[in-house]
Write an enzyme that holds these catalytic residues in place. Structure first.
Site, PDB file in Angstrom:
ATOM      1  N   ALA A 193      16.108  61.411  38.819  1.00 57.48           N
ATOM      2  CA  ALA A 193      14.970  60.953  38.005  1.00 57.48           C
ATOM      3  C   ALA A 193      15.448  60.009  36.903  1.00 57.48           C
ATOM      4  O   ALA A 193      14.828  58.979  36.637  1.00 57.48           O
ATOM      5  CB  ALA A 193      14.242  62.154  37.389  1.00 57.48           C
ATOM      6  N   ALA A 194      16.565  60.347  36.264  1.00 54.85           N
ATOM      7  CA  ALA A 194      17.051  59.518  35.150  1.00 54.85           C
ATOM      8  C   ALA A 194      17.418  58.121  35.636  1.00 54.85           C
ATOM      9  O   ALA A 194      17.063  57.120  34.996  1.00 54.85           O
ATOM     10  CB  ALA A 194      18.240  60.200  34.468  1.00 54.85           C
ATOM     11  N   ALA A 248      23.171  68.134  40.709  1.00 54.70           N
ATOM     12  CA  ALA A 248      23.472  69.449  40.125  1.00 54.70           C
ATOM     13  C   ALA A 248      22.244  70.096  39.481  1.00 54.70           C
ATOM     14  O   ALA A 248      22.364  71.050  38.722  1.00 54.70           O
ATOM     15  CB  ALA A 248      24.597  69.299  39.102  1.00 54.70           C
ATOM     16  N   GLY A 249      21.059  69.552  39.762  1.00 52.77           N
ATOM     17  CA  GLY A 249      19.831  70.160  39.235  1.00 52.77           C
ATOM     18  C   GLY A 249      19.491  69.744  37.814  1.00 52.77           C
ATOM     19  O   GLY A 249      18.641  70.350  37.172  1.00 52.77           O
ATOM     20  N   LEU A 250      20.153  68.685  37.317  1.00 50.92           N
ATOM     21  CA  LEU A 250      19.895  68.255  35.931  1.00 50.92           C
ATOM     22  C   LEU A 250      19.039  66.981  35.879  1.00 50.92           C
ATOM     23  O   LEU A 250      18.971  66.329  34.833  1.00 50.92           O
ATOM     24  CB  LEU A 250      21.221  68.022  35.192  1.00 50.92           C
ATOM     25  CG  LEU A 250      22.140  69.249  35.073  1.00 50.92           C
ATOM     26  CD1 LEU A 250      23.439  68.869  34.368  1.00 50.92           C
ATOM     27  CD2 LEU A 250      21.452  70.389  34.317  1.00 50.92           C
ATOM     28  N   GLY A 251      18.416  66.636  36.972  1.00 53.48           N
ATOM     29  CA  GLY A 251      17.496  65.485  36.953  1.00 53.48           C
ATOM     30  C   GLY A 251      18.207  64.143  36.978  1.00 53.48           C
ATOM     31  O   GLY A 251      17.684  63.153  36.454  1.00 53.48           O
ATOM     32  N   SER A 252      19.385  64.086  37.626  1.00 51.17           N
ATOM     33  CA  SER A 252      20.122  62.808  37.628  1.00 51.17           C
ATOM     34  C   SER A 252      19.374  61.725  38.409  1.00 51.17           C
ATOM     35  O   SER A 252      19.379  60.560  38.007  1.00 51.17           O
ATOM     36  CB  SER A 252      21.527  63.000  38.208  1.00 51.17           C
ATOM     37  OG  SER A 252      21.446  63.471  39.536  1.00 51.17           O
ATOM     38  N   ASP A 307      10.919  66.255  36.504  1.00 49.70           N
ATOM     39  CA  ASP A 307      12.127  65.493  36.144  1.00 49.70           C
ATOM     40  C   ASP A 307      11.780  64.097  35.648  1.00 49.70           C
ATOM     41  O   ASP A 307      12.313  63.634  34.631  1.00 49.70           O
ATOM     42  CB  ASP A 307      13.059  65.373  37.361  1.00 49.70           C
ATOM     43  CG  ASP A 307      13.678  66.707  37.749  1.00 49.70           C
ATOM     44  OD1 ASP A 307      13.234  67.741  37.231  1.00 49.70           O
ATOM     45  OD2 ASP A 307      14.612  66.706  38.576  1.00 49.70           O
TER      46      ASP A 307
HETATM   47  C1  MEV Z   1      14.248  71.824  41.235  1.00 53.59           C
HETATM   48  O1  MEV Z   1      14.983  71.176  40.199  1.00 53.59           O
HETATM   49  C2  MEV Z   1      13.122  72.620  40.656  1.00 53.59           C
HETATM   50  C3  MEV Z   1      12.193  73.247  41.675  1.00 53.59           C
HETATM   51  O2  MEV Z   1      11.194  73.950  40.943  1.00 53.59           O
HETATM   52  C4  MEV Z   1      11.552  72.219  42.579  1.00 53.59           C
HETATM   53  C5  MEV Z   1      10.602  71.303  41.852  1.00 53.59           C
HETATM   54  O3  MEV Z   1       9.982  71.698  40.828  1.00 53.59           O
HETATM   55  O4  MEV Z   1      10.396  70.180  42.375  1.00 53.59           O
HETATM   56  C6  MEV Z   1      12.918  74.252  42.550  1.00 53.59           C
END
Ligand code: MEV
Length: 304
Positions: free
Chosen positions: A98-99, A92-96, A140
Site C-alpha cells: 500500500a505504501a 510482512a503484514g506492515l502495508g508495504s 492499508d
Molecule cells: C491483512 O493485513 C489483514 C487481513 O484482515 C486482511 C484484510 O483486512 O485485507 C487479514
C-alpha cells in the site's frame, strides 16, 4: 525531482475480523516508503530499486498504479524513472505494498500536474491492490494515504497510542490470500464457534478504542494479548510468532499480538519507554528483526 513518501501500518486490533465487517483499529507507523520521480529520455516508465533498473511492466503493483493514473488523468505516463527506497519490511503484514502504491500515485499525480484529492488517491490505491491481489481491505491504503490511527471500517480517526511500540519480524512471510481463505473455510465449517471469536475480537476493538481515548496503554496491551490468543484460535499463528510474543512479554511488554494476516510476518507490542531497549534486544537475540516504531500522524507527503 519529485519525492513522495507514505507510511506502513500495524493493526492494534481486529485483522481477519475486519474482513467480516467487524471493527478493527489500525495505526500508521513511522516506517515509510519513498518514491522519487525523475524525467528520463527513455520512453516508458522505469523503476530503480538499489542498483537494479527495470521496466515497470515487471512490477505488478507499480504497473497497475501507473495504468490507473493514466486512466484517471486521461494522459499517457512516459519518459520517467521512479526510484524506490523503503524502511518497511516487505511482505510482512506492515502495508508495504500500500505504501509504495500510494507514494507512486502521489508522485505521478504531482509530476503530471493532476489534481487528485486524497480521498481519490486512497480509493485508487485500494483499486490497485484489488486488481493485483484479487481482494484487499481498504485499511492499508487508507492508512498510507492519511496516516493516523483509525477504527475501521467506519474510518473514524482516533487518538494515537502515545507510547513505545516495537515490531518484531519473523522474516518469514505468510500469504494473506491463503490465510483469509483458511479462516473463511473455518468460519463456514463452524460458524457458531468462529462468529463467537469474531464477536470477541470486535468487542476488543471497541474496548481498545475507549482505552486509547483515555491513554491507558498497559490495559490496551493486555487486550492486544487477548486478541493475539483469538488469532491463534483462528489458526493463523506460527511457532515463530508465538516465540516472539513470549519473548517480548518476558522482556516487560504491556501486551503483544500478531499484526496482519499471520502465518509469518510480524508481531507488534506496546511497551513502557523504559523497557523498550530491553524488548528490542530480546527480539534481536532470537535472530528476528526488531523495529522500534511510533505512530505516524502524516500519511502521503509529496514535495516538488
Ligand atoms: C491483512 O493485513 C489483514 C487481513 O484482515 C486482511 C484484510 O483486512 O485485507 C487479514
Amino acid at each position: 525531482m519529485i519525492q513522495a513518501t507514505a507510511p506502513g501500518k500495524v493493526y492494534l486490533f481486529g485483522e481477519h475480523a475486519v474482513v467480516y465487517g467487524r471493527p478493527a483499529i489500525a495505526c500508521a507507523i513511522d516506517l515509510r516508503t519513498r518514491v522519487r520521480l525523475f524525467s528520463s529520455k527513455r520512453e516508458g516508465v522505469h523503476v530503480g530499486r538499489g542498483r537494479a533498473v527495470e521496466s515497470v511492466h515487471r512490477l505488478p503493483y507499480l504497473n497497475e498504479a501507473v495504468r490507473l493514473v493514466e486512466e484517471v488523468g486521461g494522459q499517457p505516463i512516459s519518459n520517467v524513472k521512479l526510484k524506490i527506497t523503503t524502511s518497511i519490511p516487505t511482505g510482512a503484514g506492515l502495508g508495504s505494498s500500500a505504501a509504495v502504491v500510494v507514494a507512486t500515485i502521489g508522485a505521478l499525480a504531482y509530476g503530471f500536474g493532476l489534481d487528485i484529492p486524497r480521498e481519490k488517491i486512497a480509493k485508487m490505491g485500494h483499486e490497485v491492490e484489488r486488481r493485483v491481489q484479487g481482494s484487499a481491505s481498504p485499511t492499508d491504503t487508507h492508512l498510507s494515504t492519511f496516516g493516523g490511527t483509525y477504527i475501521m471500517p467506519e474510518r473514524r480517526r482516533l487518538n494515537p497510542p502515545m507510547c513505545s511500540m516495537v515490531v518484531g519480524d519473523t522474516r518469514k512471510s505468510g500469504s494473506t490470500r491463503a490465510l483469509v481463505g483458511m479462516v473463511r473455510e473455518l468460519k463456514e465449517r463452524y460458524p457458531a464457534v468462529v462468529d463467537g471469536i469474531m464477536d470477541s475480537i470486535a468487542a476488543l476493538s471497541l474496548e481498545g478504542r475507549a482505552l486509547l481515548e483515555k491513554g491507558e496503554f498497559s490495559e490496551l496491551g493486555r487486550l492486544m494479548s487477548i486478541n493475539h490468543s483469538l488469532l491463534g484460535a483462528l489458526g493463523v499463528s506460527t511457532p515463530e510468532l508465538e516465540r516472539l510474543v513470549h519473548t517480548v512479554m518476558g522482556a516487560g511488554a504491556y501486551g503483544a499480538k500478531i499484526t496482519g494476516a499471520g502465518g509469518g510476518g510480524c508481531i507488534v507490542c506496546l511497551v513502557d519507554e523504559k523497557d523498550s531497549v530491553e524488548v528490542v534486544d530480546a527480539i534481536r537475540r532470537t535472530k528476528a528483526r526488531a523495529y522500534p516504531v511510533h505512530p505516524a500522524e502524516d500519511g502521503l507527503r509529496v514535495e516538488g
